[in-house]
Design a protein around this motif. Structure first.
Motif, PDB file in Angstrom:
ATOM      1  N   GLY A 179       0.737  -1.110   0.126  1.00 19.06           N
ATOM      2  CA  GLY A 179      -0.064  -0.223   0.126  1.00 19.06           C
ATOM      3  C   GLY A 179       0.836   1.225   0.097  1.00 19.06           C
ATOM      4  O   GLY A 179       0.306   2.304  -0.445  1.00 19.06           O
ATOM      5  N   GLU A 180       1.964   1.124   0.692  1.00 16.97           N
ATOM      6  CA  GLU A 180       3.120   2.325   0.693  1.00 16.97           C
ATOM      7  C   GLU A 180       3.612   2.677  -0.660  1.00 16.97           C
ATOM      8  O   GLU A 180       3.850   3.689  -1.085  1.00 16.97           O
ATOM      9  N   VAL A 181       4.194   1.472  -1.173  1.00 13.42           N
ATOM     10  CA  VAL A 181       5.038   1.837  -2.381  1.00 13.42           C
ATOM     11  C   VAL A 181       4.750   1.265  -3.739  1.00 13.42           C
ATOM     12  O   VAL A 181       5.248   1.842  -4.776  1.00 13.42           O
ATOM     13  N   ALA A 182       3.578   0.513  -3.733  1.00 13.24           N
ATOM     14  CA  ALA A 182       3.377  -0.176  -5.094  1.00 13.24           C
ATOM     15  C   ALA A 182       1.984   0.460  -5.759  1.00 13.24           C
ATOM     16  O   ALA A 182       1.210   1.239  -5.123  1.00 13.24           O
ATOM     17  N   ASP A 183       1.723  -0.215  -6.978  1.00 14.39           N
ATOM     18  CA  ASP A 183       0.483   0.247  -7.741  1.00 14.39           C
ATOM     19  C   ASP A 183      -0.462  -0.849  -7.404  1.00 14.39           C
ATOM     20  O   ASP A 183      -1.702  -0.648  -7.878  1.00 14.39           O
ATOM     21  N   GLY A 184      -0.015  -2.007  -7.047  1.00 10.94           N
ATOM     22  CA  GLY A 184      -1.035  -3.253  -6.717  1.00 10.94           C
ATOM     23  C   GLY A 184      -0.390  -4.116  -5.818  1.00 10.94           C
ATOM     24  O   GLY A 184       0.798  -4.189  -5.507  1.00 10.94           O
ATOM     25  N   TRP A 185      -1.368  -5.062  -5.372  1.00 11.48           N
ATOM     26  CA  TRP A 185      -0.945  -6.237  -4.540  1.00 11.48           C
ATOM     27  C   TRP A 185      -1.352  -7.706  -4.964  1.00 11.48           C
ATOM     28  O   TRP A 185      -2.423  -7.466  -5.542  1.00 11.48           O
ATOM     29  N   LEU A 186      -0.567  -8.321  -4.800  1.00  7.04           N
ATOM     30  CA  LEU A 186      -0.672  -9.843  -5.347  1.00  7.04           C
ATOM     31  C   LEU A 186      -0.889 -10.657  -4.338  1.00  7.04           C
ATOM     32  O   LEU A 186       0.241 -11.397  -3.889  1.00  7.04           O
ATOM     33  N   PRO A 187      -2.061 -10.722  -3.528  1.00  6.55           N
ATOM     34  CA  PRO A 187      -2.123 -11.837  -2.603  1.00  6.55           C
ATOM     35  C   PRO A 187      -2.353 -13.511  -3.329  1.00  6.55           C
ATOM     36  O   PRO A 187      -3.268 -13.269  -4.145  1.00  6.55           O
ATOM     37  N   VAL A 188      -1.688 -14.345  -2.875  1.00  7.92           N
ATOM     38  CA  VAL A 188      -1.906 -15.644  -3.642  1.00  7.92           C
ATOM     39  C   VAL A 188      -2.468 -16.583  -2.538  1.00  7.92           C
ATOM     40  O   VAL A 188      -2.183 -16.662  -1.113  1.00  7.92           O
ATOM     41  N   HIS A 189      -3.444 -17.307  -2.971  1.00  6.56           N
ATOM     42  CA  HIS A 189      -3.995 -18.301  -2.351  1.00  6.56           C
ATOM     43  C   HIS A 189      -4.859 -17.776  -0.922  1.00  6.56           C
ATOM     44  O   HIS A 189      -5.096 -18.561  -0.128  1.00  6.56           O
ATOM     45  N   CYS A 190      -5.312 -16.579  -0.928  1.00 10.48           N
ATOM     46  CA  CYS A 190      -5.996 -15.788   0.270  1.00 10.48           C
ATOM     47  C   CYS A 190      -7.359 -15.960  -0.215  1.00 10.48           C
ATOM     48  O   CYS A 190      -7.966 -15.451  -1.099  1.00 10.48           O
ATOM     49  N   PRO A 191      -8.237 -16.566   1.009  1.00 13.92           N
ATOM     50  CA  PRO A 191      -9.538 -16.233   0.637  1.00 13.92           C
ATOM     51  C   PRO A 191     -10.303 -14.686   0.693  1.00 13.92           C
ATOM     52  O   PRO A 191      -9.636 -13.916   1.148  1.00 13.92           O
ATOM     53  N   PRO A 192     -11.580 -14.454   0.034  1.00 14.06           N
ATOM     54  CA  PRO A 192     -12.142 -13.307   0.166  1.00 14.06           C
ATOM     55  C   PRO A 192     -12.075 -12.470   1.666  1.00 14.06           C
ATOM     56  O   PRO A 192     -11.706 -11.435   1.485  1.00 14.06           O
ATOM     57  N   ALA A 220      -5.861 -10.544  -6.680  1.00 11.43           N
ATOM     58  CA  ALA A 220      -5.784 -11.796  -5.880  1.00 11.43           C
ATOM     59  C   ALA A 220      -5.705 -12.847  -6.793  1.00 11.43           C
ATOM     60  O   ALA A 220      -6.292 -13.033  -7.822  1.00 11.43           O
ATOM     61  N   MET A 221      -4.847 -13.860  -6.463  1.00 10.91           N
ATOM     62  CA  MET A 221      -4.648 -15.116  -7.233  1.00 10.91           C
ATOM     63  C   MET A 221      -5.084 -16.508  -6.657  1.00 10.91           C
ATOM     64  O   MET A 221      -5.014 -16.690  -5.499  1.00 10.91           O
ATOM     65  N   THR A 222      -5.780 -17.405  -7.293  1.00  5.30           N
ATOM     66  CA  THR A 222      -6.327 -18.507  -6.798  1.00  5.30           C
ATOM     67  C   THR A 222      -6.508 -19.762  -7.581  1.00  5.30           C
ATOM     68  O   THR A 222      -6.660 -19.362  -9.084  1.00  5.30           O
ATOM     69  N   PHE A 223      -6.114 -20.851  -7.057  1.00 12.47           N
ATOM     70  CA  PHE A 223      -6.337 -21.960  -8.128  1.00 12.47           C
ATOM     71  C   PHE A 223      -7.860 -22.026  -8.040  1.00 12.47           C
ATOM     72  O   PHE A 223      -8.681 -21.792  -7.216  1.00 12.47           O
ATOM     73  N   ALA A 224      -8.329 -22.599  -9.464  1.00 13.17           N
ATOM     74  CA  ALA A 224      -9.575 -22.526  -9.689  1.00 13.17           C
ATOM     75  C   ALA A 224      -9.966 -23.949 -10.505  1.00 13.17           C
ATOM     76  O   ALA A 224      -9.351 -24.159 -11.457  1.00 13.17           O
ATOM     77  N   VAL A 225     -11.186 -24.456 -10.270  1.00 14.12           N
ATOM     78  CA  VAL A 225     -11.580 -25.627 -11.052  1.00 14.12           C
ATOM     79  C   VAL A 225     -13.342 -25.718 -10.901  1.00 14.12           C
ATOM     80  O   VAL A 225     -13.744 -25.640  -9.611  1.00 14.12           O
TER      81      VAL A 225
END
Length: 346
Positions: A179-192, A220-225
């Protein structure tokens, strides 16, 4: 909420590299906003994305993630600027500090102060991308080196060059840094629920920098099927989660293991990790409980998946990057179509 698709790294989609281009093209036809490639154990995301850039027209191209230890910040800036130019401004630079297995084992660097190193790295990277003379004195980076009589040099970049910078991170301080230095955040395997709760951390980081989160991308990145048979869907996910909880890192430094603990699955995560580190991969997968699968992935019948996608949107994910886990290219393309159909209309 925009949709993205992670291609993973070479070796995961069929047996031919051309399969990655076909998956990216299919995602583009389906209206996906972006495709992302990972820096795996032996594959380079940049080379793959450059190849895909020449065979697609509109879809965004992101690294998720490129490891800090494998490139100096100025080299990363040159790489990003080049990909941004050849893709017509479609490149997104996702960065992460990786872990000691890679940093110490492959790149001969000490894995310490990852947050401080990331902060310094992003500062130098942005300086280079802005075409400013690279002169920086931080806790982990000093440019030019101390005692040098070399004048600070700028990187030659085109006017109006824009490269959004994303940071991966799952710990509270890592989220604040994004939140301080980037333009986006990539949370992986994190639930809503985790994504929603993290908004306060992102806001705290932005406030510290005196900036707004307007336009900030929570990707947000998640495995999906999508699979009518819920148990089959869960069983598809168990080996993948076992790999991340047990094999992605060391016993003392595994971000996904720690995440599972924060989500209330500490005992299960320990059982998975212990079995995995002993080489008992089947036992590790079997130790992943149903509730952990349901929490850290998107899996099951269409209506179940539809509800889960809507939950990510409601939690504040502005982009949802899905990783289709079906074994073949045609099946993965079909999964992308399912996700498009089930995603909520904004």
């Amino acid at each position: 909420m925009r949709l993205g698709c992670t291609l993973g790294s070479l070796g995961g989609v069929g047996s031919e590299p051309a399969a990655y281009v076909e998956l990216a093209k299919h995602a583009e036809r389906q209206g996906y906003e972006s495709v992302w490639s990972a820096e795996g154990f032996g594959t380079d995301p940049v080379s793959l994305l450059a190849w895909i850039a020449g065979q697609t027209a509109r879809i965004g191209l992101g690294t998720a993630v490129m490891q800090l230890s494998s490139r100096s910040p100025v080299t990363a800036a040159m790489t990003a600027a080049t990909l941004a130019q050849i893709s017509g401004g479609r490149f997104k630079l996702g960065l992460g500090p990786s872990g000691p297995k890679v940093v110490e084992g492959w790149h001969g660097q000490t894995y310490d102060r990852p947050l401080t190193r990331t902060r310094d790295y992003v500062a130098v990277l942005r300086m280079a991308l802005a075409g400013q003379p690279v002169q920086y004195a931080g806790q982990t980076i000093t440019l030019p080196v101390a005692g040098s009589d070399v004048a600070p040099m700028p990187m030659h970049v085109p006017a109006q060059l824009t490269v959004p910078v994303y940071l991966a991170g799952l710990g509270p301080k890592s989220i604040e840094l994004a939140g301080e230095v980037a333009d986006g955040w990539l949370p992986v395997h994190c639930p809503p629920e985790f994504v929603a709760a993290s908004r306060a951390r992102l806001s705290a980081g932005a406030e510290r920098a005196g900036r707004s989160l307007a336009g900030f991308d929570v990707a947000a990145m998640t495995f999906a099927v999508v699979e009518e048979d819920l148990e089959l869907a869960r069983d598809t996910m168990r080996p993948l989660l076992a790999l991340y909880l047990g094999g992605m890192g060391t016993r003392g430094a595994n971000f996904y293991y720690r995440l599972a603990g924060r989500l209330g699955f500490g005992a299960a995560a320990t059982a998975v990790q212990e079995a995995y580190l002993l080489g008992c991969l089947d036992e590790a997968a079997a130790a992943v409980p149903d509730q952990l699968v349901d929490t850290m992935t998107v899996a099951g019948p269409p209506e179940r998946v539809r509800a889960r996608l809507a939950a990510y949107r409601d939690a504040g994910a502005s982009t949802l990057i899905v990783a289709p886990v079906s074994p073949s290219l045609p099946e993965r393309c079909e999964q992308l179509e399912w996700i498009t159909e089930l995603a909520p209309d904004d």
